[in-house]
Structures are given as structure tokens and as C-alpha cells.
Design an enzyme around this catalytic site. Structure first.
Site, short mmCIF file in Angstrom:
data_model
loop_
_atom_site.label_atom_id
_atom_site.label_comp_id
_atom_site.label_asym_id
_atom_site.label_seq_id
_atom_site.Cartn_x
_atom_site.Cartn_y
_atom_site.Cartn_z
N GLY A 228 0.76 -1.10 0.15
CA GLY A 228 -0.01 0.15 -0.09
C GLY A 228 0.82 1.34 0.04
NE ARG B 122 -2.10 -4.35 -1.04
CZ ARG B 122 -1.81 -3.72 0.08
NH1 ARG B 122 -0.36 -4.24 0.66
NH2 ARG B 122 -2.27 -2.84 0.63
N GLY C 299 5.13 -1.81 3.96
CA GLY C 299 4.80 -2.41 5.10
C GLY C 299 5.36 -3.72 5.35
CG ASP C 300 3.31 -6.32 7.99
OD1 ASP C 300 2.72 -6.28 7.06
OD2 ASP C 300 2.86 -7.12 8.93
CB THR D 120 2.40 0.93 6.32
OG1 THR D 120 1.21 0.90 6.93
CG2 THR D 120 3.54 0.60 7.50
CG ASP E 208 -2.13 0.07 8.04
OD1 ASP E 208 -2.73 0.68 7.67
OD2 ASP E 208 -2.03 -1.17 7.28
CG ASP F 162 1.10 -2.52 10.48
OD1 ASP F 162 2.10 -1.85 9.98
OD2 ASP F 162 0.46 -3.31 10.04
NE ARG G 49 -2.84 -5.02 5.62
CZ ARG G 49 -3.58 -5.24 4.42
NH1 ARG G 49 -3.94 -6.66 4.19
NH2 ARG G 49 -3.10 -4.57 3.20
CG HIS H 230 -8.05 3.05 -0.88
ND1 HIS H 230 -9.26 2.05 -0.79
CD2 HIS H 230 -7.16 2.25 -0.63
CE1 HIS H 230 -8.81 1.15 -0.76
NE2 HIS H 230 -7.49 0.91 -0.65
O1 F6P Z 1 -1.48 -1.27 4.82
C1 F6P Z 1 -1.97 0.00 4.55
C2 F6P Z 1 -3.57 -0.36 4.15
O2 F6P Z 1 -4.13 0.92 3.58
C3 F6P Z 1 -4.38 -0.99 5.24
O3 F6P Z 1 -4.67 0.14 6.11
C4 F6P Z 1 -5.42 -1.43 4.68
O4 F6P Z 1 -6.23 -2.49 5.09
C5 F6P Z 1 -4.95 -1.94 3.05
O5 F6P Z 1 -3.85 -1.17 2.85
C6 F6P Z 1 -5.85 -1.70 2.04
O6 F6P Z 1 -5.14 -2.36 0.82
P1 F6P Z 1 -5.63 -2.28 -0.75
O7 F6P Z 1 -5.21 -0.87 -0.94
O8 F6P Z 1 -4.87 -3.30 -1.42
O9 F6P Z 1 -7.16 -2.29 -0.57
#
Ligand code: F6P
Length: 331
Positions: free
Chosen positions: A11, A72, A102-103, A125, A127, A129, A171, A262
Site C-alpha cells: 500500500g 502487491r 509495510g510488513d 505504511t 498503519d 504497525d 488492517r 483510501h
Molecule cells: O496497509 C495499508 C492499508 O491501507 C491498510 O490500512 C488497508 O487495510 C490496506 O492497506 C488496503 O489495501 P488495498 O489498497 O490493497 O485495498
């Protein structure tokens, strides 16, 4: 090391561009070749590799998103995908790879490291996290974004004397929700790390109106398991509606639900994120050049240190319970 690759992965987060800019300019100043890998691991597999110059990163410090693009990649998760990635890195004579993400992206970097390719990681990120670092880039901007939106929701909530249930990202983590909830003055903050009682939330709402409040704002982290037992993917974006229904029927007050989505990831990075990204970018590059590969750059107070992937992945981000209590007592 003479040729360093850099990618953004997973992300996007505000501040990623500022980090790539810092790595590029710090690297150029040291006489290195810096190569941008587009679309994260997916782009690496497709050999989407471009040289980065000082001017390529000009005008980027203030831009949200990531100009290197991100993705991803399912394919990279396989052994075959990882071998192909190594092949691409060697083919392009890349000596070391810096991954920003992120992780999940860190786990990808660890895979390459275990196969003998030097990597280093920069936490990016919204998050926040990732263990062992006070902050990841993007978090500060996201808290400000959520706070600004909740301020706006409060205006309309007050005019209509409504309850708003607001779903925030994160998340499986409630860190973003908790800090934004405190900053926005939410009446309640529901996060996955702390069990909550829906009846108690209903009491908070009812008591608020009894005391003359004209609104009730409840922030709910998307990772909250209110539907009990359903997988995260199945309950995603539904939790707030379930909670909203319950509160409306229990309290008789009008409820509206909103999934922020988003919008939380967009926008120009805050000054704090730009500074963090610049410091982390220069430090992670120094780290990989010093032979500290297999490591993440981390902010610990005023220090920036390199910490091994093992240590990061064997730790957990602990939620600040006192902040949670504070948010509920003063909310
Ligand atoms: O990890 C960042 C994040 O925005 C999370 O908070 C969220 O759950 C996820 O990515 C959403 O992912 P995507 O953009 O693939 O829907």
C-alpha cells in the site's frame, strides 16, 4: 556497492516520494548509481528498472502516492518468483536493494536476503504497525487526514444530532484509529487490540445525549471483529454497519455510517513525514553501504538505527492502553 535499487511496495503511503528522493540524492552525492524499480516486486519480475537522477526526483518531496508506482505481487511469493527476482537484480548489476513498504514487503526483502542478496528496509505504511520503530512514514499524514475528515463529519453530525460510526484503516492494527480518535475528540474508539462491549458503547452514546451533546462520533478500526468469527476479508467494510444498526436500535438515536477508505492514504505528506522520510532514506542507504543488510531503519526517540528483520518480526507493536483510556475519559 556501486549500484543500489530502490522500490516502493504494498500500500502506498505519503512520504514515499520524499524517501526515494533522499535515497537518490544521498546516493548520487556519494557517487552511486541509483536505480528505481517500478511497481514493487511485480515490476522487478518484469524488469521495470529505470536509472534515477537528481532531476528525476525533483518536485517530488511534496507529492503524495509514489511516483515509482506500487503493487502487491502474488508471483513474487513463490520460490520461482523469488529466483526470477534475483536473476533480474543480477542481470542489472544491482548490488543492494532498498524496499520501502509495510510488513509484507519486509518479508519479501527478507526472502531475498536469505538467498544471499543484500537488502535493507524502510518502513512506509499509514498503519504504523511495524515493531521496533516509533513511526513509519505516512502515519502522521494519515492521522491528520482522518482528523480533518472527522472534524467535517462533526459539523453535520451536530446539525442533525446524529451518531456517526466511522471506519478507519489499519488492517489488523488500531494504532491509527486510536491516535486519530484522540486527536478528533471521538466519543469512543474501537480497536482490535482491546475487547469492547457494545452495550457499553450504547451507554456512552445515550449518556452523551443525556448530558446535552449534539453528536456522537465513534471511530472503528477496520480490523475490529464485531461479526465474531468471520474472516477479515468477509467482514471488511461491513463492521460499521453492524455496529450502527445495533446502536440505533438500542439507543433510538439516528445513526449514519461511513467507511473512510483510501482517502486516508492520499494527499501531500505532512512536514513531519517529509522530514522522517528524508532522515530514514539517508540512514537506510548508509546502513546498506556499511554492510548492515537484512535490516530495517528505525526511529527510536531521536536516534535512527538499523535493526535486523528477525528482531522486528519477532516483536509486536503494543497499543498504548493509557492513550485508549485517555481517549475514552476525555472523549
Ligand atoms: O496497509 C495499508 C492499508 O491501507 C491498510 O490500512 C488497508 O487495510 C490496506 O492497506 C488496503 O489495501 P488495498 O489498497 O490493497 O485495498
Amino acid at each position: 556497492m556501486e549500484r543500489i535499487g530502490v522500490m516502493t511496495s504494498g500500500g502506498d503511503a505519503p512520504g514515499m516520494n520524499a524517501a526515494v528522493r533522499a535515497i537518490t540524492r544521498w546516493g548520487k552525492d556519494a557517487g552511486l548509481d541509483i536505480l528505481g524499480i517500478k511497481r514493487g516486486y511485480a515490476g522487478l519480475l518484469n524488469e521495470e528498472i529505470i536509472p534515477l537522477s537528481d532531476s528525476d526526483v525533483s518536485g517530488k518531496v511534496n507529492r503524495g502516492g509514489t511516483f515509482l508506482l506500487t503493487a502487491r505481487s502474488e508471483k513474487f511469493r513463490s520460490e520461482e518468483g523469488q529466483q526470477k527476482a534475483l536473476e533480474m537484480l543480477h542481470k542489472n548489476q544491482i548490488d543492494g536493494l532498498i524496499v520501502i513498504g509495510g510488513d509484507g514487503s519486509m518479508r519479501g526483502a527478507k526472502k531475498l536476503e536469505e538467498k544471499g542478496f543484500p537488502t535493507a528496509f524502510l518502513p512506509g505504511t499509514i498503519d504504523n504497525d511495524i515493531p521496533c520503530t516509533d513511526y513509519s512514514i505516512g502515519f502522521d499524514t494519515a492521522i491528520n487526514t482522518v482528523t480533518n475528515i472527522v472534524d467535517k463529519i462533526r459539523d453535520t453530525a451536530t446539525s442533525h444530532e446524529r451518531v456517526f460510526i466511522i471506519e478507519t484503516m489499519g488492517r489488523h492494527s488500531g494504532v491509527l484509529t486510536l491516535e486519530a480518535g484522540l486527536a478528533a475528540g471521538a466519543e469512543a474508539v474501537l480497536i482490535p487490540e482491546i475487547k469492547f462491549d457494545i452495550e457499553e458503547v450504547c451507554r456512552i452514546v445515550a449518556k452523551g445525549y443525556d448530558r446535552g451533546k449534539l453528536h456522537n462520533l465513534i471511530l472503528v478500526a477496520e480490523g475490529v471483529d464485531y461479526t465474531h468469527g468471520e474472516s477479515y476479508a468477509d467482514r471488511k467494510n461491513r463492521v460499521v454497519f453492524e455496529i450502527g444498526k445495533k446502536i440505533e436500535s438500542r439507543t433510538g438515536h439516528e445513526v449514519r455510517e461511513i467507511v473512510l477508505g483510501h482517502v486516508q492514504r492520499g494527499g501531500a505528506p505532512s512536514a513531519k513525514d517529509r522530514i522522517l522520510a528524508s532522515k530514514m532514506g539517508s540512514r537506510v542507504l548508509e546502513g546498506i553501504l556499511e554492510g548492515k543488510s537484512g535490516m530495517m531503519v528505525a526511529k527510536e526517540g531521536n536516534l535512527f538505527r538499523m535493526i535486523s528483520y528477525e528482531k522486528v518480526l519477532n516483536n509486536e507493536v503494543s497499543i498504548d492502553k493509557s492513550l485508549y483510556e485517555l481517549a475514552h475519559i476525555i472523549g
